[in-house]
Scaffold this active site. Structure first.
Site, short mmCIF file in Angstrom:
data_model
loop_
_atom_site.label_atom_id
_atom_site.label_comp_id
_atom_site.label_asym_id
_atom_site.label_seq_id
_atom_site.Cartn_x
_atom_site.Cartn_y
_atom_site.Cartn_z
N GLU A 189 -2.38 0.89 0.71
CA GLU A 189 -1.61 0.02 1.60
C GLU A 189 -1.36 -1.30 0.86
OE1 GLU A 189 -3.63 -0.08 5.37
OE2 GLU A 189 -3.48 2.09 5.61
N GLU A 246 -1.14 -3.91 11.48
CA GLU A 246 -0.30 -2.94 10.76
C GLU A 246 1.07 -3.57 10.54
OE1 GLU A 246 -1.49 -0.14 9.66
OE2 GLU A 246 -3.33 0.11 10.81
#
Length: 329
Positions: free
Chosen positions: A63, A217
């Site tokens: 990520e 997120e």
């Protein structure tokens, strides 16, 4: 172990490799107390009663967008070091996985912040979590009342809300409201209130150190050096303002708030979801619809409408395979 892409900008490469030498020198020269208590962890402190802000990136090694975002932000801030208005801890989570271009080495690091780890106790991620816990404890040990932990991620799958956050219910009312207002400034579309820990880093900080902790997120997963940084623009601006103590901007919109209806736990290797693992986050299901079955256990929707988040039947037995939420505002 893999290598980082060759053409990375220096600021991004340094943060991805947990090399804080340049920014540490700039903050130190500006009179801050700068320390690196462990590999991948930097603390920058000044005298006086200042907010304490922990920013973590790379808890999942693939990520990479938040790594780029924070790298540029930190580099710019270090050139105006006196503008830093908080005590800051920066944590690059799973360094080995970042270097390897993988999500994790042995197991999910963001399930290790709990006492009971079972068979995962001997993993590389369990050892890394212990290091992060020790540094986090030390950072917050002498902190004042204002404590933040922003754990920055990107989502594997598409989402009805491209940006969303998980906020522990245990956070006290005032800091929780302040946090959710800040999430609106950061362009976060949805907030899920979480009643119980599944071993995440941000929940640990909220539970053990009274921090306004959240897992955020920030859009979709991408390749280091090739992320579309435009998708992080609102979050970057809001974080920069927070670190500089800037006056609050006006949020374009407040996030929609959801309560957790149920955690879907994988009980055995017989576990099967009623839909594909590529299902979008916040896909709506109606009352009575099947969510999953696990041997004789059948999970069905209990409310008039529930939305599924993080559907993943491939997790280890005993871990969360999905989260069902209901909208409250």
């Amino acid at each position: 172990m893999g290598d980082l892409p060759a053409a990375l900008p220096e600021a991004v490469r340094s943060l991805a490799e947990a090399d804080f030498s340049a920014v540490a020198q700039r903050f130190s020269a500006a009179g801050f107390a700068v320390a690196q208590p462990a590999d991948g962890i930097l603390t920058i402190k000044a005298a006086g009663d200042r907010p304490s802000v922990l920013v973590s990136v790379g808890v999942h090694g693939d990520e990479t967008g938040p790594i780029e975002m924070v790298a540029y932000l930190l580099d710019a801030l270090s050139h105006q070091a006196s503008s830093l208005a908080v005590n800051l801890m920066l944590c690059v989570g799973n360094i080995g996985a970042i270097r390897a271009g993988k999500r994790f080495i042995d197991a999910d690091l963001n399930r290790m912040f709990r006492q009971e780890r079972g068979a995962l106790e001997g993993t590389a991620e369990a050892a890394r979590a212990d290091v992060m816990i020790a540094a986090t404890t030390a950072f917050f040990a002498d902190a004042g009342a204002v404590r933040w932990h922003l754990d920055l991620h990107t989502a594997i799958r598409p989402s009805v809300y491209p940006t969303f956050a998980i906020v522990p219910e245990i956070i006290a009312d005032l800091p929780r409201r302040t946090l959710i207002e800040w999430l609106g400034l950061a362009g976060i579309g949805a907030v899920i209130m979480n009643p119980a820990s599944v071993g995440t880093y941000s929940y640990y900080s909220a539970e053990h150190h009274a921090a306004a902790g959240t897992t955020i997120e920030l859009g979709r997963i991408g390749t280091l050096g090739q992320n579309d940084l435009a998708q992080f623009a609102d979050a970057s601006l809001a974080l920069d303002d927070l670190l500089r103590g800037a006056a609050r901007r006006e949020a374009r919109q407040q996030p929609h708030v959801f309560n957790t209806a149920r955690q879907i736990i994988k009980l055995s290797d017989q576990f099967q979801m009623a839909f594909g693992k590529d299902t979008h986050n916040f896909t709506a299901l109606k009352q009575g619809e099947e969510i999953a079955r696990d041997g004789d256990t059948i999970y069905t929707v209990q409310h008039p409408e529930e939305l599924v988040v993080f559907p993943n039947p491939d997790v280890r037995v005993g871990l969360r395979a999905g989260l069902m939420v209901v909208r409250v505002s």
